[in-house]
Design a protein around this motif. Sequence first.
Motif, PDB file in Angstrom:
ATOM      1  N   VAL A 108       0.861  -1.178   0.000  1.00  0.00           N
ATOM      2  CA  VAL A 108       0.000   0.000   0.000  1.00  0.00           C
ATOM      3  C   VAL A 108       0.902   1.234   0.000  1.00  0.00           C
ATOM      4  CG1 VAL A 108      -1.761   1.275   1.283  1.00  0.00           C
ATOM      5  CG2 VAL A 108      -1.816  -1.221   1.239  1.00  0.00           C
ATOM      6  N   PRO A 109       0.670   2.185  -0.911  1.00  0.00           N
ATOM      7  CA  PRO A 109       1.505   3.389  -0.943  1.00  0.00           C
ATOM      8  C   PRO A 109       1.442   4.153   0.384  1.00  0.00           C
ATOM      9  CG  PRO A 109       0.207   3.218  -2.943  1.00  0.00           C
ATOM     10  CD  PRO A 109      -0.283   2.151  -2.012  1.00  0.00           C
ATOM     11  N   ALA A 110       2.553   4.792   0.746  1.00  0.00           N
ATOM     12  CA  ALA A 110       2.657   5.491   2.028  1.00  0.00           C
ATOM     13  C   ALA A 110       1.596   6.583   2.175  1.00  0.00           C
ATOM     14  CB  ALA A 110       4.050   6.085   2.185  1.00  0.00           C
ATOM     15  N   ALA A 111       1.282   7.296   1.090  1.00  0.00           N
ATOM     16  CA  ALA A 111       0.286   8.370   1.158  1.00  0.00           C
ATOM     17  C   ALA A 111      -1.090   7.817   1.525  1.00  0.00           C
ATOM     18  CB  ALA A 111       0.226   9.121  -0.167  1.00  0.00           C
ATOM     19  N   ILE A 112      -1.441   6.660   0.998  1.00  0.00           N
ATOM     20  CA  ILE A 112      -2.747   6.059   1.319  1.00  0.00           C
ATOM     21  C   ILE A 112      -2.755   5.576   2.761  1.00  0.00           C
ATOM     22  CG2 ILE A 112      -4.286   4.127   0.786  1.00  0.00           C
ATOM     23  CD1 ILE A 112      -3.545   4.509  -2.143  1.00  0.00           C
ATOM     24  N   THR A 113      -1.660   5.000   3.219  1.00  0.00           N
ATOM     25  CA  THR A 113      -1.572   4.569   4.615  1.00  0.00           C
ATOM     26  C   THR A 113      -1.761   5.748   5.551  1.00  0.00           C
ATOM     27  OG1 THR A 113      -0.085   2.777   3.997  1.00  0.00           O
ATOM     28  CG2 THR A 113      -0.107   3.409   6.317  1.00  0.00           C
ATOM     29  N   ARG A 114      -1.094   6.871   5.264  1.00  0.00           N
ATOM     30  CA  ARG A 114      -1.250   8.069   6.103  1.00  0.00           C
ATOM     31  C   ARG A 114      -2.684   8.575   6.069  1.00  0.00           C
ATOM     32  NH1 ARG A 114       3.602   9.424   3.613  1.00  0.00           N
ATOM     33  NH2 ARG A 114       2.544  10.948   2.282  1.00  0.00           N
ATOM     34  N   ALA A 115      -3.310   8.567   4.886  1.00  0.00           N
ATOM     35  CA  ALA A 115      -4.696   9.034   4.772  1.00  0.00           C
ATOM     36  C   ALA A 115      -5.642   8.153   5.584  1.00  0.00           C
ATOM     37  CB  ALA A 115      -5.123   9.062   3.303  1.00  0.00           C
ATOM     38  N   LEU A 116      -5.447   6.848   5.535  1.00  0.00           N
ATOM     39  CA  LEU A 116      -6.303   5.941   6.311  1.00  0.00           C
ATOM     40  C   LEU A 116      -6.108   6.151   7.809  1.00  0.00           C
ATOM     41  CD1 LEU A 116      -5.951   2.690   4.188  1.00  0.00           C
ATOM     42  CD2 LEU A 116      -7.965   4.173   4.366  1.00  0.00           C
ATOM     43  N   GLN A 117      -4.869   6.400   8.228  1.00  0.00           N
ATOM     44  CA  GLN A 117      -4.611   6.673   9.639  1.00  0.00           C
ATOM     45  C   GLN A 117      -5.288   7.979  10.076  1.00  0.00           C
ATOM     46  OE1 GLN A 117      -0.329   6.568   9.613  1.00  0.00           O
ATOM     47  NE2 GLN A 117      -0.245   4.351   9.970  1.00  0.00           N
ATOM     48  N   TRP A 118      -5.240   9.006   9.235  1.00  0.00           N
ATOM     49  CA  TRP A 118      -5.877  10.277   9.560  1.00  0.00           C
ATOM     50  C   TRP A 118      -7.396  10.110   9.662  1.00  0.00           C
ATOM     51  CZ3 TRP A 118      -9.515  13.672   7.913  1.00  0.00           C
ATOM     52  CH2 TRP A 118      -9.498  14.936   8.490  1.00  0.00           C
ATOM     53  N   ILE A 119      -7.977   9.365   8.724  1.00  0.00           N
ATOM     54  CA  ILE A 119      -9.435   9.137   8.744  1.00  0.00           C
ATOM     55  C   ILE A 119      -9.827   8.385  10.010  1.00  0.00           C
ATOM     56  CG2 ILE A 119     -11.305   7.865   7.613  1.00  0.00           C
ATOM     57  CD1 ILE A 119      -9.879   8.534   4.921  1.00  0.00           C
ATOM     58  N   ALA A 120      -9.038   7.395  10.407  1.00  0.00           N
ATOM     59  CA  ALA A 120      -9.343   6.636  11.624  1.00  0.00           C
ATOM     60  C   ALA A 120      -9.229   7.522  12.860  1.00  0.00           C
ATOM     61  CB  ALA A 120      -8.413   5.439  11.753  1.00  0.00           C
ATOM     62  N   ALA A 121      -8.297   8.463  12.857  1.00  0.00           N
ATOM     63  CA  ALA A 121      -8.105   9.337  14.006  1.00  0.00           C
ATOM     64  C   ALA A 121      -9.115  10.470  14.041  1.00  0.00           C
ATOM     65  CB  ALA A 121      -6.687   9.917  13.989  1.00  0.00           C
ATOM     66  N   HIS A 122      -9.773  10.784  12.928  1.00  0.00           N
ATOM     67  CA  HIS A 122     -10.722  11.882  12.833  1.00  0.00           C
ATOM     68  C   HIS A 122     -12.047  11.385  12.240  1.00  0.00           C
ATOM     69  CE1 HIS A 122      -6.685  13.685  12.698  1.00  0.00           C
ATOM     70  NE2 HIS A 122      -7.240  14.625  13.465  1.00  0.00           N
ATOM     71  N   PRO A 123     -12.808  10.584  12.976  1.00  0.00           N
ATOM     72  CA  PRO A 123     -14.075  10.074  12.422  1.00  0.00           C
ATOM     73  C   PRO A 123     -15.072  11.197  12.188  1.00  0.00           C
ATOM     74  CG  PRO A 123     -13.884   9.526  14.748  1.00  0.00           C
ATOM     75  CD  PRO A 123     -12.586  10.153  14.338  1.00  0.00           C
ATOM     76  N   ALA A 124     -15.925  10.982  11.196  1.00  0.00           N
ATOM     77  CA  ALA A 124     -16.959  11.975  10.875  1.00  0.00           C
ATOM     78  C   ALA A 124     -17.980  12.031  12.004  1.00  0.00           C
ATOM     79  CB  ALA A 124     -17.650  11.602   9.567  1.00  0.00           C
ATOM     80  N   PRO A 125     -18.545  13.212  12.275  1.00  0.00           N
ATOM     81  CA  PRO A 125     -19.606  13.290  13.294  1.00  0.00           C
ATOM     82  C   PRO A 125     -20.788  12.402  12.909  1.00  0.00           C
ATOM     83  CG  PRO A 125     -18.830  15.491  12.658  1.00  0.00           C
ATOM     84  CD  PRO A 125     -18.190  14.505  11.718  1.00  0.00           C
ATOM     85  N   ALA A 126     -21.532  11.979  13.901  1.00  0.00           N
ATOM     86  CA  ALA A 126     -22.632  11.028  13.684  1.00  0.00           C
ATOM     87  C   ALA A 126     -23.678  11.557  12.726  1.00  0.00           C
ATOM     88  CB  ALA A 126     -23.284  10.666  15.034  1.00  0.00           C
ATOM     89  N   GLU A 127     -23.973  12.872  12.732  1.00  0.00           N
ATOM     90  CA  GLU A 127     -25.019  13.402  11.853  1.00  0.00           C
ATOM     91  C   GLU A 127     -24.613  13.409  10.388  1.00  0.00           C
ATOM     92  OE1 GLU A 127     -22.663  16.801  13.582  1.00  0.00           O
ATOM     93  OE2 GLU A 127     -23.853  15.239  14.496  1.00  0.00           O
ATOM     94  N   GLU A 128     -23.313  13.277  10.058  1.00  0.00           N
ATOM     95  CA  GLU A 128     -22.872  13.243   8.669  1.00  0.00           C
ATOM     96  C   GLU A 128     -22.888  11.843   8.087  1.00  0.00           C
ATOM     97  OE1 GLU A 128     -19.155  15.142   8.015  1.00  0.00           O
ATOM     98  OE2 GLU A 128     -19.695  16.917   9.164  1.00  0.00           O
ATOM     99  N   ARG A 129     -23.067  10.834   8.902  1.00  0.00           N
ATOM    100  CA  ARG A 129     -23.021   9.448   8.404  1.00  0.00           C
ATOM    101  C   ARG A 129     -24.285   9.030   7.780  1.00  0.00           C
ATOM    102  NH1 ARG A 129     -20.072   6.675  13.509  1.00  0.00           N
ATOM    103  NH2 ARG A 129     -18.431   8.163  13.603  1.00  0.00           N
TER     104      ARG A 129
END
Length: 129
Positions: A108-129
């Motif tokens: 997996v490219p490093a940029a995608i790994t970093r993006a997935l880590q950022w998304i996991a650390a910053h989940p979307a608020p419940a009303e946006e899901r």
Amino acid sequence: MFSKLVVYSGLLAVVLSAAVPAQDPVPVVSQTSDIQPDGSFQWSYESGDGSKQEQSAVLRQVGEVSVPVLQGSVSWTDAEGVAHEVRYVADENGYQPQSADLPVAPEVPAAITRALQWIAAHPAPAEER
């Protein structure tokens, strides 16, 4: 119309039967089988062309359910003379083959790994899901 269908079907059968060369059957050189009352088993065979297969299973308690845990292998030599072997386990985690013939996914490219880590650390608020 029906008579044309019968004639074409007959011609197709003649062509297909002529296209397949006759082959000698491959003998089974050895074969074993052992099935136990508890559901566990073990079997194997070897063919005259060198292909082999073996499999065994035992029951494993997973929670309140007994599941079979299978282990096995299959080996053969292809038409070019290259030997192949697949070893596998099938249990509560699914089918898990191992072989040098299986493709390996690219890293997996490093940029995608970093993006997935950022998304996991910053989940979307419940009303946006």
